[in-house]
Design a protein around this motif. Structure first.
Motif, PDB file in Angstrom:
ATOM      1  N   ASN A 130       0.836  -1.193   0.000  1.00 11.31           N
ATOM      2  CA  ASN A 130       0.000   0.000   0.000  1.00 11.31           C
ATOM      3  C   ASN A 130       0.869   1.240   0.000  1.00 11.31           C
ATOM      4  OD1 ASN A 130      -2.312  -1.554   0.321  1.00 11.31           O
ATOM      5  ND2 ASN A 130      -2.002  -1.661   2.516  1.00 11.31           N
ATOM      6  N   CYS A 131       0.615   2.138  -0.963  1.00 11.28           N
ATOM      7  CA  CYS A 131       1.443   3.333  -0.960  1.00 11.28           C
ATOM      8  C   CYS A 131       0.832   4.389  -0.061  1.00 11.28           C
ATOM      9  CB  CYS A 131       1.672   3.857  -2.364  1.00 11.28           C
ATOM     10  SG  CYS A 131       0.221   4.550  -3.101  1.00 11.28           S
ATOM     11  N   GLY A 132      -0.291   4.160   0.517  1.00 10.52           N
ATOM     12  CA  GLY A 132      -0.862   5.145   1.419  1.00 10.52           C
ATOM     13  C   GLY A 132      -2.331   4.890   1.648  1.00 10.52           C
ATOM     14  N   ALA A 133      -2.983   5.930   2.152  1.00  8.44           N
ATOM     15  CA  ALA A 133      -4.378   5.758   2.552  1.00  8.44           C
ATOM     16  C   ALA A 133      -5.269   5.327   1.395  1.00  8.44           C
ATOM     17  CB  ALA A 133      -4.893   7.068   3.141  1.00  8.44           C
ATOM     18  N   ILE A 134      -5.033   5.876   0.216  1.00  7.42           N
ATOM     19  CA  ILE A 134      -5.921   5.543  -0.904  1.00  7.42           C
ATOM     20  C   ILE A 134      -5.772   4.082  -1.307  1.00  7.42           C
ATOM     21  CG2 ILE A 134      -6.395   5.993  -3.342  1.00  7.42           C
ATOM     22  CD1 ILE A 134      -7.433   8.170  -1.675  1.00  7.42           C
ATOM     23  N   SER A 135      -4.506   3.646  -1.444  1.00  5.82           N
ATOM     24  CA  SER A 135      -4.305   2.247  -1.803  1.00  5.82           C
ATOM     25  C   SER A 135      -4.937   1.345  -0.761  1.00  5.82           C
ATOM     26  CB  SER A 135      -2.818   1.924  -1.879  1.00  5.82           C
ATOM     27  OG  SER A 135      -2.258   2.533  -2.977  1.00  5.82           O
ATOM     28  N   ALA A 136      -4.723   1.696   0.492  1.00  3.42           N
ATOM     29  CA  ALA A 136      -5.262   0.870   1.567  1.00  3.42           C
ATOM     30  C   ALA A 136      -6.782   0.864   1.499  1.00  3.42           C
ATOM     31  CB  ALA A 136      -4.787   1.408   2.909  1.00  3.42           C
ATOM     32  N   ALA A 137      -7.349   2.035   1.208  1.00  7.17           N
ATOM     33  CA  ALA A 137      -8.800   2.121   1.131  1.00  7.17           C
ATOM     34  C   ALA A 137      -9.332   1.277  -0.027  1.00  7.17           C
ATOM     35  CB  ALA A 137      -9.239   3.578   0.969  1.00  7.17           C
ATOM     36  N   ASP A 183      -1.816   9.610  -0.323  1.00  5.59           N
ATOM     37  CA  ASP A 183      -0.746   9.066   0.490  1.00  5.59           C
ATOM     38  C   ASP A 183      -0.899   9.658   1.891  1.00  5.59           C
ATOM     39  OD1 ASP A 183       1.679   8.100   1.540  1.00  5.59           O
ATOM     40  OD2 ASP A 183       2.590   8.174  -0.438  1.00  5.59           O
ATOM     41  N   ASP A 184      -0.470   8.905   2.881  1.00  5.47           N
ATOM     42  CA  ASP A 184      -0.580   9.441   4.228  1.00  5.47           C
ATOM     43  C   ASP A 184       0.769   9.950   4.744  1.00  5.47           C
ATOM     44  OD1 ASP A 184       0.616   7.055   4.400  1.00  5.47           O
ATOM     45  OD2 ASP A 184      -0.718   6.199   5.903  1.00  5.47           O
ATOM     46  N   LYS A 185       1.730  10.034   3.841  1.00  6.05           N
ATOM     47  CA  LYS A 185       3.021  10.615   4.201  1.00  6.05           C
ATOM     48  C   LYS A 185       3.107  11.933   3.461  1.00  6.05           C
ATOM     49  CE  LYS A 185       4.727   6.631   5.874  1.00  6.05           C
ATOM     50  NZ  LYS A 185       3.392   6.021   5.988  1.00  6.05           N
ATOM     51  N   ASP A 186       3.929  12.868   3.973  1.00  6.05           N
ATOM     52  CA  ASP A 186       4.041  14.085   3.161  1.00  6.05           C
ATOM     53  C   ASP A 186       5.155  13.964   2.128  1.00  6.05           C
ATOM     54  OD1 ASP A 186       6.488  14.943   4.294  1.00  6.05           O
ATOM     55  OD2 ASP A 186       5.440  15.904   5.926  1.00  6.05           O
ATOM     56  N   ASN A 187       6.139  13.093   2.349  1.00  3.95           N
ATOM     57  CA  ASN A 187       7.206  12.858   1.371  1.00  3.95           C
ATOM     58  C   ASN A 187       7.891  14.131   0.881  1.00  3.95           C
ATOM     59  OD1 ASN A 187       5.037  10.455   0.467  1.00  3.95           O
ATOM     60  ND2 ASN A 187       7.150   9.826   0.760  1.00  3.95           N
ATOM     61  N   TYR A 242     -10.222  13.946  -1.293  1.00  2.00           N
ATOM     62  CA  TYR A 242     -11.556  13.779  -0.696  1.00  2.00           C
ATOM     63  C   TYR A 242     -11.862  12.321  -0.365  1.00  2.00           C
ATOM     64  CZ  TYR A 242     -12.884  18.486  -2.427  1.00  2.00           C
ATOM     65  OH  TYR A 242     -12.982  19.830  -2.684  1.00  2.00           O
ATOM     66  N   VAL A 243     -11.003  11.411  -0.831  1.00  2.00           N
ATOM     67  CA  VAL A 243     -11.239   9.962  -0.640  1.00  2.00           C
ATOM     68  C   VAL A 243     -12.690   9.625  -1.036  1.00  2.00           C
ATOM     69  CG1 VAL A 243     -10.708   7.972   0.828  1.00  2.00           C
ATOM     70  CG2 VAL A 243      -9.639  10.149   1.310  1.00  2.00           C
ATOM     71  N   MET A 244     -13.048  10.052  -2.237  1.00  2.00           N
ATOM     72  CA  MET A 244     -14.397   9.842  -2.778  1.00  2.00           C
ATOM     73  C   MET A 244     -15.490  10.326  -1.814  1.00  2.00           C
ATOM     74  SD  MET A 244     -14.278   8.459  -5.817  1.00  2.00           S
ATOM     75  CE  MET A 244     -12.971   7.846  -6.852  1.00  2.00           C
ATOM     76  N   GLY A 245     -15.226  11.394  -1.119  1.00  2.00           N
ATOM     77  CA  GLY A 245     -16.237  11.975  -0.220  1.00  2.00           C
ATOM     78  C   GLY A 245     -16.061  11.561   1.234  1.00  2.00           C
ATOM     79  N   SER A 246     -15.339  10.468   1.480  1.00  2.00           N
ATOM     80  CA  SER A 246     -15.218   9.971   2.856  1.00  2.00           C
ATOM     81  C   SER A 246     -14.501  10.969   3.768  1.00  2.00           C
ATOM     82  CB  SER A 246     -14.440   8.655   2.892  1.00  2.00           C
ATOM     83  OG  SER A 246     -15.118   7.689   2.162  1.00  2.00           O
ATOM     84  N   ALA A 247     -13.630  11.788   3.196  1.00  2.00           N
ATOM     85  CA  ALA A 247     -12.847  12.710   4.021  1.00  2.00           C
ATOM     86  C   ALA A 247     -13.718  13.806   4.644  1.00  2.00           C
ATOM     87  CB  ALA A 247     -11.723  13.329   3.190  1.00  2.00           C
ATOM     88  N   ASN A 257     -15.125   5.673   7.210  1.00  2.00           N
ATOM     89  CA  ASN A 257     -13.858   5.144   6.685  1.00  2.00           C
ATOM     90  C   ASN A 257     -12.719   5.627   7.586  1.00  2.00           C
ATOM     91  OD1 ASN A 257     -11.468   4.728   5.349  1.00  2.00           O
ATOM     92  ND2 ASN A 257     -12.186   5.476   3.368  1.00  2.00           N
ATOM     93  N   PRO A 258     -12.090   4.726   8.306  1.00  2.00           N
ATOM     94  CA  PRO A 258     -11.087   5.170   9.290  1.00  2.00           C
ATOM     95  C   PRO A 258      -9.831   5.747   8.646  1.00  2.00           C
ATOM     96  CG  PRO A 258     -11.100   2.777   9.128  1.00  2.00           C
ATOM     97  CD  PRO A 258     -12.215   3.264   8.253  1.00  2.00           C
ATOM     98  N   LEU A 259      -9.632   5.495   7.356  1.00  2.00           N
ATOM     99  CA  LEU A 259      -8.391   5.949   6.707  1.00  2.00           C
ATOM    100  C   LEU A 259      -8.524   7.335   6.092  1.00  2.00           C
ATOM    101  CD1 LEU A 259      -7.723   2.613   4.794  1.00  2.00           C
ATOM    102  CD2 LEU A 259      -6.721   3.335   6.964  1.00  2.00           C
ATOM    103  N   ALA A 260      -9.780   7.782   5.953  1.00  2.00           N
ATOM    104  CA  ALA A 260     -10.016   8.966   5.118  1.00  2.00           C
ATOM    105  C   ALA A 260      -9.476  10.262   5.700  1.00  2.00           C
ATOM    106  CB  ALA A 260     -11.510   9.095   4.845  1.00  2.00           C
ATOM    107  N   HIS A 261      -9.349  10.316   7.020  1.00  2.00           N
ATOM    108  CA  HIS A 261      -8.969  11.587   7.643  1.00  2.00           C
ATOM    109  C   HIS A 261      -7.474  11.703   7.866  1.00  2.00           C
ATOM    110  CE1 HIS A 261     -13.220  12.107   8.131  1.00  2.00           C
ATOM    111  NE2 HIS A 261     -13.254  10.881   8.616  1.00  2.00           N
TER     112      HIS A 261
END
Ligand SMILES: C[S@@+](CC[C@H](N)C(=O)[O-])C[C@H]1O[C@@H](n2cnc3c(N)ncnc32)[C@H](O)[C@@H]1O
Length: 291
Positions: free
Chosen positions: A7-14, A218-222, A238-243, A250-254
């Motif tokens: 997973n490269c970050g929140a989106i991939s994980a989601a 991604d959940d890193k700022d890199n 926006y994580v498809m609106g979940s954010a 969705n626990p990953l969206a924020h």
């Protein structure tokens, strides 16, 4: 939350956990430009429900008009923006014709990929414009897919410029290279196959830096991979609106906003195009007369 290296970050994980594409049964019937934004889907789904359920015609007319206006606005935005090149048009249309189900069935992709994964015409032209404004020469992208954003970016790079695109799926490298082979800008695109997190870590350890970086969530700022004065863009903010949707759990969206907010040295602006694009720069590159 533990993210493994796939997973490269929140989106991939989601994606992998099925959050992103679970909310509309109607996506297949909605035109591409219309469903780059979740509220549009929800409205379309609502229209289909009321049409089926004997609801007051005035209610149906109001929802139908709202859907139509959003569609027309998207079409207007597309037409008002510069057209994409012939090769980009080909990448776009071939991505929509492609049999993504067959790729999944043959084990080439981890899920059934969707044509609307590509960023689209307006976003592609925005990227192109930003790359030219930055006068970027070296760009890093996470997520090649069929090469639409990579080629949009490459078209704005100088002849000796380079975009390195990180992609987990080998079959996509072959597909994208076939689609962009007619463009002389294609030679500026270098694809690195493997989990992005690992490649990013290696780049970071080797002190590699880029003028611009395009992440697909991604959940890193890199930020250390971006040169002083450079810019990082993070799609799907926006994580498809979940954010921002209060009822969405969705626990990953924020996570993305939390991480970026916790770094006061970063300037951030969230552009409300498609699924939201975070544009991030170092504060001292933005507020340039700080004592
Ligand atoms: C939304 S698509 C990218 C769309 C592309 N930027 C465009 O606009 O045309 C995301 C891509 O990232 C890739 N991907 C997902 N997780 C990855 C990972 N951990 N490392 C590298 N690539 C990954 C997927 O295979 C997919 O091709």
């Amino acid at each position: 939350m533990a993210l493994d290296t796939q997973n490269c970050g929140a989106i991939s994980a989601a994606w992998e956990q099925g959050y992103l594409f679970s909310s509309s049964k109607n996506r297949g019937t909605v035109p591409m430009t219309f469903f780059k934004c979740r509220p549009n889907w929800e409205l379309q789904a609502c229209l289909e429900k009321v049409q089926a359920g004997g609801v007051d015609p005035e209610v149906i007319r109001t929802i139908s008009d709202s859907c139509e206006m959003l569609k027309v606005r998207d079409e207007f935005t597309n037409k008002a923006s510069s057209d994409h090149s012939n090769t980009l048009a080909k990448v776009y249309s071939e991505t929509f014709k492609y049999d993504w189900q067959a790729d999944f069935d043959q084990g080439k992709t981890a899920s059934v990929y969707k044509p609307f994964f590509l960023c689209g015409r307006v976003q592609g032209q925005l990227y192109k414009s930003l790359v030219s404004m930055q006068r970027a020469k070296r760009v890093l992208e996470v997520g090649l897919f069929t090469g639409y954003s990579a080629l949009s970016i490459a078209e704005a790079l100088p002849a000796d410029g380079e975009i390195v695109s990180l992609e987990i799926c080998e079959s996509l490298r072959i597909l994208a290279q076939g689609l962009i082979k007619d463009s002389h800008h294609g030679k500026k695109i270098r694809v690195k196959i493997g989990p992005a997190l690992e490649t990013l870590r290696r780049f970071s350890e080797a002190g590699k830096q880029f003028d611009m970086m395009f992440l697909d969530g991604d959940d890193k700022d890199n930020i250390e991979i971006v040169k002083e004065g450079g810019t990082m863009l993070i799609d799907n903010a926006y994580v498809m609106g979940s954010a921002y949707c209060p009822s969405d759990n969705n626990p990953l969206a924020h996570q993305l906003l939390k991480v970026i907010r916790s770094r006061p040295y970063l300037h951030r602006v969230l552009l409300p195009l498609n699924d939201g694009i975070f544009m991030i720069r170092r504060m001292n590159d933005v507020e340039r007369d700080v004592a």
